[in-house]
Design a protein around this motif. Structure first.
Motif, mmCIF file in Angstrom:
data_model
loop_
_atom_site.group_PDB
_atom_site.id
_atom_site.type_symbol
_atom_site.label_atom_id
_atom_site.label_comp_id
_atom_site.label_asym_id
_atom_site.label_seq_id
_atom_site.Cartn_x
_atom_site.Cartn_y
_atom_site.Cartn_z
ATOM 1 N N ALA A 18 0.830 -1.207 0.000
ATOM 2 C CA ALA A 18 0.000 0.000 0.000
ATOM 3 C C ALA A 18 0.866 1.260 0.000
ATOM 4 O O ALA A 18 0.592 2.216 -0.745
ATOM 5 C CB ALA A 18 -0.926 -0.011 1.215
ATOM 6 N N GLN A 19 1.912 1.260 0.797
ATOM 7 C CA GLN A 19 2.781 2.440 0.862
ATOM 8 C C GLN A 19 3.543 2.647 -0.441
ATOM 9 O O GLN A 19 3.732 3.786 -0.884
ATOM 10 C CB GLN A 19 3.741 2.314 2.039
ATOM 11 N N ARG A 20 3.960 1.564 -1.081
ATOM 12 C CA ARG A 20 4.662 1.698 -2.355
ATOM 13 C C ARG A 20 3.780 2.344 -3.425
ATOM 14 O O ARG A 20 4.270 3.079 -4.285
ATOM 15 C CB ARG A 20 5.153 0.338 -2.852
ATOM 16 N N HIS A 21 2.482 2.079 -3.348
ATOM 17 C CA HIS A 21 1.569 2.575 -4.380
ATOM 18 C C HIS A 21 0.746 3.776 -3.921
ATOM 19 O O HIS A 21 -0.098 4.266 -4.689
ATOM 20 C CB HIS A 21 0.640 1.452 -4.821
ATOM 21 N N GLY A 22 0.977 4.237 -2.705
ATOM 22 C CA GLY A 22 0.218 5.376 -2.205
ATOM 23 C C GLY A 22 -1.259 5.073 -2.032
ATOM 24 O O GLY A 22 -2.112 5.954 -2.239
ATOM 25 N N LEU A 23 -1.581 3.845 -1.637
ATOM 26 C CA LEU A 23 -2.967 3.415 -1.494
ATOM 27 C C LEU A 23 -3.382 3.396 -0.027
ATOM 28 O O LEU A 23 -2.578 3.045 0.840
ATOM 29 C CB LEU A 23 -3.150 2.015 -2.073
ATOM 30 N N PRO A 24 -4.634 3.726 0.263
ATOM 31 C CA PRO A 24 -5.127 3.532 1.632
ATOM 32 C C PRO A 24 -5.261 2.045 1.926
ATOM 33 O O PRO A 24 -5.510 1.244 1.022
ATOM 34 C CB PRO A 24 -6.499 4.215 1.613
ATOM 35 N N PHE A 25 -5.082 1.692 3.186
ATOM 36 C CA PHE A 25 -5.288 0.297 3.565
ATOM 37 C C PHE A 25 -5.853 0.227 4.974
ATOM 38 O O PHE A 25 -5.721 1.164 5.770
ATOM 39 C CB PHE A 25 -3.980 -0.503 3.467
ATOM 40 N N VAL A 26 -6.516 -0.879 5.248
ATOM 41 C CA VAL A 26 -7.098 -1.097 6.562
ATOM 42 C C VAL A 26 -6.953 -2.572 6.893
ATOM 43 O O VAL A 26 -6.820 -3.413 5.996
ATOM 44 C CB VAL A 26 -8.585 -0.655 6.586
ATOM 45 N N VAL A 27 -6.966 -2.890 8.182
ATOM 46 C CA VAL A 27 -6.826 -4.265 8.645
ATOM 47 C C VAL A 27 -8.021 -4.611 9.515
ATOM 48 O O VAL A 27 -8.287 -3.947 10.520
ATOM 49 C CB VAL A 27 -5.522 -4.456 9.455
ATOM 50 N N ALA A 28 -8.753 -5.654 9.125
ATOM 51 C CA ALA A 28 -9.887 -6.159 9.896
ATOM 52 C C ALA A 28 -9.659 -7.643 10.121
ATOM 53 O O ALA A 28 -9.792 -8.452 9.193
ATOM 54 C CB ALA A 28 -11.191 -5.910 9.153
ATOM 55 N N ARG A 29 -9.316 -8.008 11.320
ATOM 56 C CA ARG A 29 -8.942 -9.385 11.632
ATOM 57 C C ARG A 29 -9.711 -9.887 12.851
ATOM 58 O O ARG A 29 -10.038 -9.112 13.755
ATOM 59 C CB ARG A 29 -7.441 -9.472 11.912
ATOM 60 N N VAL A 30 -9.940 -11.209 12.889
ATOM 61 C CA VAL A 30 -10.644 -11.859 13.991
ATOM 62 C C VAL A 30 -9.668 -12.780 14.718
ATOM 63 O O VAL A 30 -8.954 -13.565 14.085
ATOM 64 C CB VAL A 30 -11.842 -12.672 13.466
ATOM 65 N N VAL A 31 -9.642 -12.686 16.042
ATOM 66 C CA VAL A 31 -8.773 -13.567 16.832
ATOM 67 C C VAL A 31 -9.259 -15.008 16.687
ATOM 68 O O VAL A 31 -10.448 -15.294 16.865
ATOM 69 C CB VAL A 31 -8.778 -13.151 18.316
ATOM 70 N N ILE A 32 -8.336 -15.903 16.361
ATOM 71 C CA ILE A 32 -8.688 -17.313 16.192
ATOM 72 C C ILE A 32 -8.122 -18.189 17.301
ATOM 73 O O ILE A 32 -8.713 -19.205 17.650
ATOM 74 C CB ILE A 32 -8.231 -17.827 14.808
ATOM 75 N N ASP A 33 -6.986 -17.819 17.874
ATOM 76 C CA ASP A 33 -6.454 -18.575 19.008
ATOM 77 C C ASP A 33 -6.015 -17.595 20.087
ATOM 78 O O ASP A 33 -5.349 -16.607 19.798
ATOM 79 C CB ASP A 33 -5.297 -19.496 18.596
ATOM 80 N N PRO A 34 -6.417 -17.828 21.340
ATOM 81 C CA PRO A 34 -6.124 -16.871 22.411
ATOM 82 C C PRO A 34 -4.669 -16.889 22.839
ATOM 83 O O PRO A 34 -3.948 -17.867 22.623
ATOM 84 C CB PRO A 34 -7.042 -17.339 23.545
#
Length: 231
Positions: free
Chosen positions: A141-157
Motif C-alpha cells: 500500500a505504501q509503495r503505491h500510495g494506497l489507503p489500507f485497513v486491517v480487519a482481523r478476527v482472533v482465532i487462538d487466544p
C-alpha cells in the motif's frame, strides 16, 4: 470499469468469506503474497487494500471471535516498522462493528504457536494480535500510495499453545491436510483435547467473520464500497 478494493487473505476459508461485489480477493501465503498483490494492482488497479481474516491473539483475555481493527501495523521483520492504517476506513469499520477492538497488530513471518512466544511478542510490540499478511499489505500500500485497513478476527487466544497436529494440518497454501492431522495424532494421541479446542476456537472465529462480513456489506455497502468512499 471502476478499480476494485483488493481484499487480502492468507487462507482459502477467509477468501470464501471475503468475496463480494466490487471486491477482488487475493489469497496467498506470506512468501508469495507481495508478488501476487503487485501483479493484480498492475493489471487491474486498486482503490485500496483490506487485510481480512484471522489473527493469533497476543493480549491475555481476548477471546476467539473478537474483531480487531488495526490502528498501526508493526512490521516485525523490519524492526517493528510502523504503518498507520487509513483513519477514515478504520473508523467506518468501527461504526459497523462497534464491539471491535481498535489496537495495533504485529506482522510476522511464521505462526506464533506457543503461549510463551505470544507473551514475548506482546511484551515486545504491545500489539493485540499477530498475522502473516498485514505487514506485507502495508508495504505494498505504501509503495503505491494506497489507503489500507486491517480487519482481523482472533482465532487462538494468547494463553493457549497450538498442538503440533494443528500445524501438521496446514498445507503451504493454507488448505487443510487431514492426513497430516491424523499422522500427528497417531504419534501423540494425548494432544486430541487441545486439537478439539482449536477446532472450537476456529468455529467461533469463522462465525464472527461471516457475521461481520454481512454487517459490513449491509451498513457500508457491498464490496466495502462505502468505506472506499471515505465515509
Amino acid at each position: 470499469m471502476s478499480q476494485p478494493i483488493i481484499v487480502v487473505t492468507g487462507m482459502p476459508f477467509e477468501a470464501r468469506i471475503a468475496k463480494g461485489e466490487g471486491v477482488r480477493v487475493v489469497c496467498a501465503q506470506n512468501a508469495t503474497l507481495a508478488a501476487e498483490l503487485e501483479a493484480v494492482i498492475a493489471s487491474e488497479g486498486a482503490r485500496g487494500l483490506v487485510s481480512f481474516g484471522t489473527a493469533g491473539g497476543l493480549i491475555p483475555g481476548v477471546k476467539p471471535g473478537q474483531w480487531i481493527i488495526a490502528h498501526k501495523v508493526l512490521d516485525m521483520p523490519q524492526q517493528a516498522r510502523e504503518s498507520v492504517t487509513s483513519i477514515p476506513w478504520a473508523e467506518a469499520l468501527l461504526r459497523a462493528l462497534p464491539a471491535a477492538l481498535r489496537a495495533d497488530l504485529a506482522g510476522v513471518t511464521a505462526p506464533v504457536v506457543m503461549a510463551e512466544d505470544k507473551a514475548a511478542l506482546f511484551r515486545e510490540s504491545g500489539a493485540a494480535a499477530a498475522d502473516m499478511e498485514s505487514h506485507i499489505v502495508a508495504r505494498v500500500a505504501q509503495r503505491h500510495g494506497l489507503p489500507f485497513v486491517v480487519a482481523r478476527v482472533v482465532i487462538d487466544p494468547a494463553e493457549r499453545s497450538l498442538p503440533p497436529a494443528a500445524l501438521a494440518g496446514m498445507r503451504p497454501d493454507g488448505s487443510v491436510n487431514l492426513l497430516g492431522v491424523l499422522g500427528s495424532l497417531a504419534k501423540n494421541p494425548l494432544q486430541l483435547p487441545a486439537l478439539l479446542r482449536v477446532g472450537k476456537d476456529a468455529g467461533h472465529a469463522k462465525d464472527a467473520m461471516r457475521h461481520g462480513r454481512q454487517v459490513i456489506a449491509l451498513r457500508l455497502g457491498e464490496g466495502f464500497g462505502a468505506v472506499a468512499a471515505g465515509i
